[in-house]
Design a protein around this motif. Structure first.
Motif, PDB file in Angstrom:
ATOM      1  N   VAL A 161       0.834  -1.202   0.000  1.00 17.46           N
ATOM      2  CA  VAL A 161       0.000   0.000   0.000  1.00 17.46           C
ATOM      3  C   VAL A 161       0.870   1.255   0.000  1.00 17.46           C
ATOM      4  CG1 VAL A 161      -0.191  -0.022   2.532  1.00 17.46           C
ATOM      5  CG2 VAL A 161      -1.896   1.185   1.170  1.00 17.46           C
ATOM      6  N   GLY A 162       0.541   2.196  -0.889  1.00 15.45           N
ATOM      7  CA  GLY A 162       1.278   3.455  -0.960  1.00 15.45           C
ATOM      8  C   GLY A 162       2.605   3.376  -1.667  1.00 15.45           C
ATOM      9  N   ARG A 163       2.947   2.198  -2.209  1.00 14.59           N
ATOM     10  CA  ARG A 163       4.232   2.023  -2.889  1.00 14.59           C
ATOM     11  C   ARG A 163       4.008   1.600  -4.334  1.00 14.59           C
ATOM     12  NH1 ARG A 163       6.331  -1.241   2.273  1.00 14.59           N
ATOM     13  NH2 ARG A 163       4.071  -1.355   2.468  1.00 14.59           N
ATOM     14  N   HIS A 164       5.069   1.581  -5.084  1.00 12.43           N
ATOM     15  CA  HIS A 164       4.991   1.274  -6.508  1.00 12.43           C
ATOM     16  C   HIS A 164       4.920  -0.229  -6.706  1.00 12.43           C
ATOM     17  CE1 HIS A 164       6.906   1.720 -10.782  1.00 12.43           C
ATOM     18  NE2 HIS A 164       5.688   1.220 -10.812  1.00 12.43           N
ATOM     19  N   VAL A 165       3.721  -0.758  -6.936  1.00  7.26           N
ATOM     20  CA  VAL A 165       3.574  -2.170  -7.246  1.00  7.26           C
ATOM     21  C   VAL A 165       4.261  -2.445  -8.580  1.00  7.26           C
ATOM     22  CG1 VAL A 165       1.906  -3.968  -7.818  1.00  7.26           C
ATOM     23  CG2 VAL A 165       1.438  -2.378  -5.939  1.00  7.26           C
ATOM     24  N   GLY A 166       4.975  -3.553  -8.683  1.00  6.79           N
ATOM     25  CA  GLY A 166       5.717  -3.886  -9.889  1.00  6.79           C
ATOM     26  C   GLY A 166       7.195  -3.596  -9.776  1.00  6.79           C
ATOM     27  N   MET A 167       7.613  -2.972  -8.684  1.00  6.03           N
ATOM     28  CA  MET A 167       9.024  -2.683  -8.432  1.00  6.03           C
ATOM     29  C   MET A 167       9.539  -3.633  -7.357  1.00  6.03           C
ATOM     30  SD  MET A 167      10.626   0.971  -7.197  1.00  6.03           S
ATOM     31  CE  MET A 167      10.125   1.773  -8.712  1.00  6.03           C
ATOM     32  N   MET A 168      10.833  -3.935  -7.389  1.00  3.24           N
ATOM     33  CA  MET A 168      11.423  -4.772  -6.349  1.00  3.24           C
ATOM     34  C   MET A 168      11.329  -4.080  -4.992  1.00  3.24           C
ATOM     35  SD  MET A 168      15.521  -4.288  -7.096  1.00  3.24           S
ATOM     36  CE  MET A 168      15.483  -4.914  -8.750  1.00  3.24           C
TER      37      MET A 168
END
Length: 254
Positions: A161-168
């Motif tokens: 939540v609140g972060r870039h999904v799809g990034m390590m």
């Protein structure tokens, strides 16, 4: 046969430059000067780790669904009964073959093999893949990894939540009974904390041999593939693929 397991050759056909040659006394004097900075770096790392241990934490729903080898499971189950969980969120390119999967995440996951030291401190390490379980598990099997592996797809948006999904991402969790808390996370170059290959490269005269590094003129700094400033691919694949293929491992993701 080309040795695909080796790194890319230097960008020049000429022999790379060499450090200046000196006598033993002058060499040790320079090492002593650098050692002061190395020790300061170590102490600062200790201080940062101490600050990390004093961070507040935020509660996460331990019932968030994951997919594992036996089907649906939960974040709480991924602790395997231990008090702490370090979870690496592996990037995934749905529908792409093994050769086109993330070279950065392949590099990260390849570094973490022996888990008994973590277990001795009540820590579980697991990969929470951002792709479907069956397809990504075949990738894990092709690579010969045996760490716990789950798909985070059922709950990915809530877990990150609140972060870039799809990034390590690398995330630390703490369990208090059935309650789960997130205590720290990082992404991008922060995940280098998982690495040992780069750490060892950094100890050599030519370093990582990547374009972004501050190296003397004439040092080998090969181009990445595709054109980028890191070198985690060779001949169209993540570097660790080649010895697996040479050993006869199938990279068919189904």
């Amino acid at each position: 046969m080309t040795d695909h397991a080796s790194a890319l050759p230097p960008a020049t056909d000429h022999a790379p430059a060499l450090p200046p040659v000196t006598d033993r006394a002058a060499f040790e004097a320079e090492i002593d000067k650098l050692r002061v900075r190395e020790k300061a770096h170590t102490r600062e790392g200790d201080a940062i780790a101490a600050a990390r241990r004093r961070l507040p934490m935020v509660e996460v729903d331990g019932g968030l669904e994951l997919t594992g080898p036996d089907g649906p499971t939960t974040l709480l189950d991924a602790f395997e009964g231990r008090r702490q969980l370090l979870a690496y969120y592996f990037m995934w390119h749905p529908g792409h073959p093994a050769a086109e999967q993330c070279e950065g995440c392949t590099w990260c996951a390849s570094q973490v093999r022996e888990l008994s030291y973590l277990h001795s401190r009540d820590i579980t390490y697991a990969v929470l893949c951002q792709g479907p379980y069956e397809q990504s598990r075949r990738y894990r099997d092709f690579m010969g990894w045996d760490m716990p592996w789950y798909s985070a797809l059922p709950s990915l948006e809530r877990l990150l939540v609140g972060r870039h999904v799809g990034m390590m991402h690398l995330v630390s969790y703490l369990r208090d009974g059935d309650r789960v808390f997130e205590t720290w996370w990082t992404t991008l170059r922060g995940v280098e904390q998982m690495d040992n290959s780069y750490r060892l490269m950094d100890l050599t005269a030519y370093g990582r041999q990547e374009l972004w590094e501050d190296s003397p003129e004439g040092w080998p700094q090969g181009q990445g593939e595709p054109a980028e400033d890191i070198r985690l691919r060779t001949d169209g694949r993540p570097i660790p693929h080649w010895p697996r293929l040479a050993a006869g491992h199938s990279d068919d993701l189904g």
